[in-house]
Design a protein around this motif. Sequence first.
Motif, PDB file in Angstrom:
ATOM      1  N   ALA A   1     -19.198  16.800   1.157  1.00  0.00           N
ATOM      2  CA  ALA A   1     -19.599  15.506   1.709  1.00  0.00           C
ATOM      3  C   ALA A   1     -21.054  15.207   1.417  1.00  0.00           C
ATOM      4  CB  ALA A   1     -19.343  15.481   3.213  1.00  0.00           C
ATOM      5  N   LYS A   2     -21.915  16.221   1.460  1.00  0.00           N
ATOM      6  CA  LYS A   2     -23.341  15.945   1.234  1.00  0.00           C
ATOM      7  C   LYS A   2     -23.617  15.529  -0.206  1.00  0.00           C
ATOM      8  CE  LYS A   2     -24.831  20.764   0.721  1.00  0.00           C
ATOM      9  NZ  LYS A   2     -25.493  21.869   1.402  1.00  0.00           N
ATOM     10  N   LYS A   3     -22.704  15.877  -1.134  1.00  0.00           N
ATOM     11  CA  LYS A   3     -22.847  15.431  -2.522  1.00  0.00           C
ATOM     12  C   LYS A   3     -22.330  14.008  -2.721  1.00  0.00           C
ATOM     13  CE  LYS A   3     -22.104  20.164  -3.962  1.00  0.00           C
ATOM     14  NZ  LYS A   3     -21.086  21.117  -4.443  1.00  0.00           N
ATOM     15  N   ARG A   4     -21.433  13.561  -1.845  1.00  0.00           N
ATOM     16  CA  ARG A   4     -20.760  12.283  -2.051  1.00  0.00           C
ATOM     17  C   ARG A   4     -21.325  11.113  -1.254  1.00  0.00           C
ATOM     18  NH1 ARG A   4     -17.025  16.220  -2.919  1.00  0.00           N
ATOM     19  NH2 ARG A   4     -15.483  15.812  -4.529  1.00  0.00           N
ATOM     20  N   PHE A   5     -22.041  11.391  -0.178  1.00  0.00           N
ATOM     21  CA  PHE A   5     -22.503  10.322   0.703  1.00  0.00           C
ATOM     22  C   PHE A   5     -24.012  10.374   0.881  1.00  0.00           C
ATOM     23  CE2 PHE A   5     -18.206  11.491   2.158  1.00  0.00           C
ATOM     24  CZ  PHE A   5     -17.565  10.279   1.929  1.00  0.00           C
ATOM     25  N   LYS A   6     -24.621   9.173   1.027  1.00  0.00           N
ATOM     26  CA  LYS A   6     -26.046   9.065   1.309  1.00  0.00           C
ATOM     27  C   LYS A   6     -26.224   8.075   2.452  1.00  0.00           C
ATOM     28  CE  LYS A   6     -27.746  11.370  -2.323  1.00  0.00           C
ATOM     29  NZ  LYS A   6     -26.930  12.557  -2.244  1.00  0.00           N
ATOM     30  N   LEU A   7     -27.289   8.247   3.212  1.00  0.00           N
ATOM     31  CA  LEU A   7     -27.593   7.321   4.300  1.00  0.00           C
ATOM     32  C   LEU A   7     -28.510   6.213   3.803  1.00  0.00           C
ATOM     33  CD1 LEU A   7     -28.257   9.583   7.404  1.00  0.00           C
ATOM     34  CD2 LEU A   7     -26.363   8.022   7.052  1.00  0.00           C
ATOM     35  N   THR A   8     -28.280   5.001   4.294  1.00  0.00           N
ATOM     36  CA  THR A   8     -29.195   3.901   4.015  1.00  0.00           C
ATOM     37  C   THR A   8     -30.308   3.932   5.058  1.00  0.00           C
ATOM     38  OG1 THR A   8     -28.007   2.345   5.430  1.00  0.00           O
ATOM     39  CG2 THR A   8     -27.302   2.480   3.125  1.00  0.00           C
ATOM     40  N   GLY A   9     -31.290   3.092   4.883  1.00  0.00           N
ATOM     41  CA  GLY A   9     -32.401   3.028   5.824  1.00  0.00           C
ATOM     42  C   GLY A   9     -31.966   2.598   7.207  1.00  0.00           C
ATOM     43  N   SER A  10     -30.927   1.773   7.274  1.00  0.00           N
ATOM     44  CA  SER A  10     -30.456   1.280   8.567  1.00  0.00           C
ATOM     45  C   SER A  10     -29.426   2.207   9.211  1.00  0.00           C
ATOM     46  CB  SER A  10     -29.862  -0.119   8.409  1.00  0.00           C
ATOM     47  OG  SER A  10     -28.770  -0.082   7.523  1.00  0.00           O
ATOM     48  N   GLY A  11     -29.123   3.344   8.542  1.00  0.00           N
ATOM     49  CA  GLY A  11     -28.207   4.315   9.134  1.00  0.00           C
ATOM     50  C   GLY A  11     -26.764   4.188   8.694  1.00  0.00           C
ATOM     51  N   LYS A  12     -26.467   3.238   7.817  1.00  0.00           N
ATOM     52  CA  LYS A  12     -25.108   3.128   7.291  1.00  0.00           C
ATOM     53  C   LYS A  12     -24.910   4.199   6.221  1.00  0.00           C
ATOM     54  CE  LYS A  12     -24.840  -1.787   8.172  1.00  0.00           C
ATOM     55  NZ  LYS A  12     -24.827  -3.124   7.572  1.00  0.00           N
ATOM     56  N   ILE A  13     -23.652   4.446   5.845  1.00  0.00           N
ATOM     57  CA  ILE A  13     -23.350   5.498   4.884  1.00  0.00           C
ATOM     58  C   ILE A  13     -22.870   4.859   3.587  1.00  0.00           C
ATOM     59  CG2 ILE A  13     -21.996   7.571   4.452  1.00  0.00           C
ATOM     60  CD1 ILE A  13     -21.712   7.796   7.530  1.00  0.00           C
TER      61      ILE A  13
ATOM     62  N   VAL B   1     -19.078   0.595 -10.871  1.00  0.00           N
ATOM     63  CA  VAL B   1     -20.344   1.330 -10.963  1.00  0.00           C
ATOM     64  C   VAL B   1     -21.128   1.232  -9.651  1.00  0.00           C
ATOM     65  CG1 VAL B   1     -22.599   1.360 -12.107  1.00  0.00           C
ATOM     66  CG2 VAL B   1     -20.517   1.097 -13.450  1.00  0.00           C
ATOM     67  N   HIS B   2     -21.048   0.101  -8.987  1.00  0.00           N
ATOM     68  CA  HIS B   2     -21.881  -0.155  -7.814  1.00  0.00           C
ATOM     69  C   HIS B   2     -21.438   0.665  -6.603  1.00  0.00           C
ATOM     70  CE1 HIS B   2     -23.456  -3.372 -10.187  1.00  0.00           C
ATOM     71  NE2 HIS B   2     -22.252  -3.902 -10.305  1.00  0.00           N
ATOM     72  N   GLN B   3     -22.403   0.989  -5.768  1.00  0.00           N
ATOM     73  CA  GLN B   3     -22.096   1.699  -4.528  1.00  0.00           C
ATOM     74  C   GLN B   3     -21.700   0.701  -3.451  1.00  0.00           C
ATOM     75  OE1 GLN B   3     -25.519   4.102  -3.638  1.00  0.00           O
ATOM     76  NE2 GLN B   3     -24.718   5.782  -4.854  1.00  0.00           N
ATOM     77  N   THR B   4     -21.050   1.204  -2.420  1.00  0.00           N
ATOM     78  CA  THR B   4     -20.637   0.351  -1.314  1.00  0.00           C
ATOM     79  C   THR B   4     -20.799   1.132  -0.012  1.00  0.00           C
ATOM     80  OG1 THR B   4     -18.844  -1.041  -0.484  1.00  0.00           O
ATOM     81  CG2 THR B   4     -18.201   1.048  -1.456  1.00  0.00           C
ATOM     82  N   ILE B   5     -20.577   0.457   1.093  1.00  0.00           N
ATOM     83  CA  ILE B   5     -20.724   1.059   2.414  1.00  0.00           C
ATOM     84  C   ILE B   5     -19.368   1.637   2.846  1.00  0.00           C
ATOM     85  CG2 ILE B   5     -21.333   0.568   4.824  1.00  0.00           C
ATOM     86  CD1 ILE B   5     -23.678   0.274   2.926  1.00  0.00           C
ATOM     87  N   VAL B   6     -19.394   2.786   3.509  1.00  0.00           N
ATOM     88  CA  VAL B   6     -18.171   3.394   4.027  1.00  0.00           C
ATOM     89  C   VAL B   6     -17.558   2.477   5.079  1.00  0.00           C
ATOM     90  CG1 VAL B   6     -17.289   5.360   5.365  1.00  0.00           C
ATOM     91  CG2 VAL B   6     -18.930   5.740   3.542  1.00  0.00           C
ATOM     92  N   ASP B   7     -16.249   2.314   5.037  1.00  0.00           N
ATOM     93  CA  ASP B   7     -15.548   1.435   5.972  1.00  0.00           C
ATOM     94  C   ASP B   7     -15.695   1.934   7.409  1.00  0.00           C
ATOM     95  OD1 ASP B   7     -12.535   0.642   7.251  1.00  0.00           O
ATOM     96  OD2 ASP B   7     -13.582  -0.899   6.101  1.00  0.00           O
ATOM     97  N   ARG B   8     -15.683   0.985   8.330  1.00  0.00           N
ATOM     98  CA  ARG B   8     -15.861   1.290   9.761  1.00  0.00           C
ATOM     99  C   ARG B   8     -14.860   2.319  10.273  1.00  0.00           C
ATOM    100  NH1 ARG B   8     -15.166  -2.960  14.349  1.00  0.00           N
ATOM    101  NH2 ARG B   8     -13.247  -3.082  13.190  1.00  0.00           N
ATOM    102  N   SER B   9     -13.629   2.277   9.743  1.00  0.00           N
ATOM    103  CA  SER B   9     -12.584   3.188  10.217  1.00  0.00           C
ATOM    104  C   SER B   9     -12.824   4.636   9.788  1.00  0.00           C
ATOM    105  CB  SER B   9     -11.220   2.727   9.711  1.00  0.00           C
ATOM    106  OG  SER B   9     -11.201   2.708   8.302  1.00  0.00           O
ATOM    107  N   ASN B  10     -13.661   4.850   8.773  1.00  0.00           N
ATOM    108  CA  ASN B  10     -13.921   6.200   8.272  1.00  0.00           C
ATOM    109  C   ASN B  10     -15.294   6.743   8.650  1.00  0.00           C
ATOM    110  OD1 ASN B  10     -11.438   6.258   6.905  1.00  0.00           O
ATOM    111  ND2 ASN B  10     -12.331   5.132   5.208  1.00  0.00           N
ATOM    112  N   VAL B  11     -16.118   5.933   9.287  1.00  0.00           N
ATOM    113  CA  VAL B  11     -17.499   6.338   9.587  1.00  0.00           C
ATOM    114  C   VAL B  11     -17.531   7.568  10.486  1.00  0.00           C
ATOM    115  CG1 VAL B  11     -19.600   5.652  10.799  1.00  0.00           C
ATOM    116  CG2 VAL B  11     -18.548   4.103   9.178  1.00  0.00           C
ATOM    117  N   LYS B  12     -16.688   7.628  11.489  1.00  0.00           N
ATOM    118  CA  LYS B  12     -16.699   8.753  12.420  1.00  0.00           C
ATOM    119  C   LYS B  12     -16.394  10.067  11.687  1.00  0.00           C
ATOM    120  CE  LYS B  12     -14.727  10.440  16.737  1.00  0.00           C
ATOM    121  NZ  LYS B  12     -13.656  10.311  17.723  1.00  0.00           N
ATOM    122  N   GLN B  13     -15.390  10.054  10.815  1.00  0.00           N
ATOM    123  CA  GLN B  13     -15.020  11.246  10.041  1.00  0.00           C
ATOM    124  C   GLN B  13     -16.173  11.719   9.168  1.00  0.00           C
ATOM    125  OE1 GLN B  13     -11.529   9.603   8.046  1.00  0.00           O
ATOM    126  NE2 GLN B  13     -10.436  11.463   8.588  1.00  0.00           N
TER     127      GLN B  13
END
Length: 65
Positions: A10-22, A45-57
Amino acid sequence: MPKLKTNSGAKKRFKLTGSGKIKRHRAYHSHILTKKTKKQKRNLVHQTIVDRSNVKQVRELLNLR
């Protein structure tokens, strides 16, 4: 109590934004690219934000509380 380990996949696949989103990368951009259009590949190519339903996981995998 010992320290919790972050999931190393997970640490290789996800990054935090400045506002705390993933942030995450989009899927389907690694192989079988010949049958996909240029527009489709370009938009993957572009990155996107993790969906609300998956944020907890994801937050549990990254040990973010």
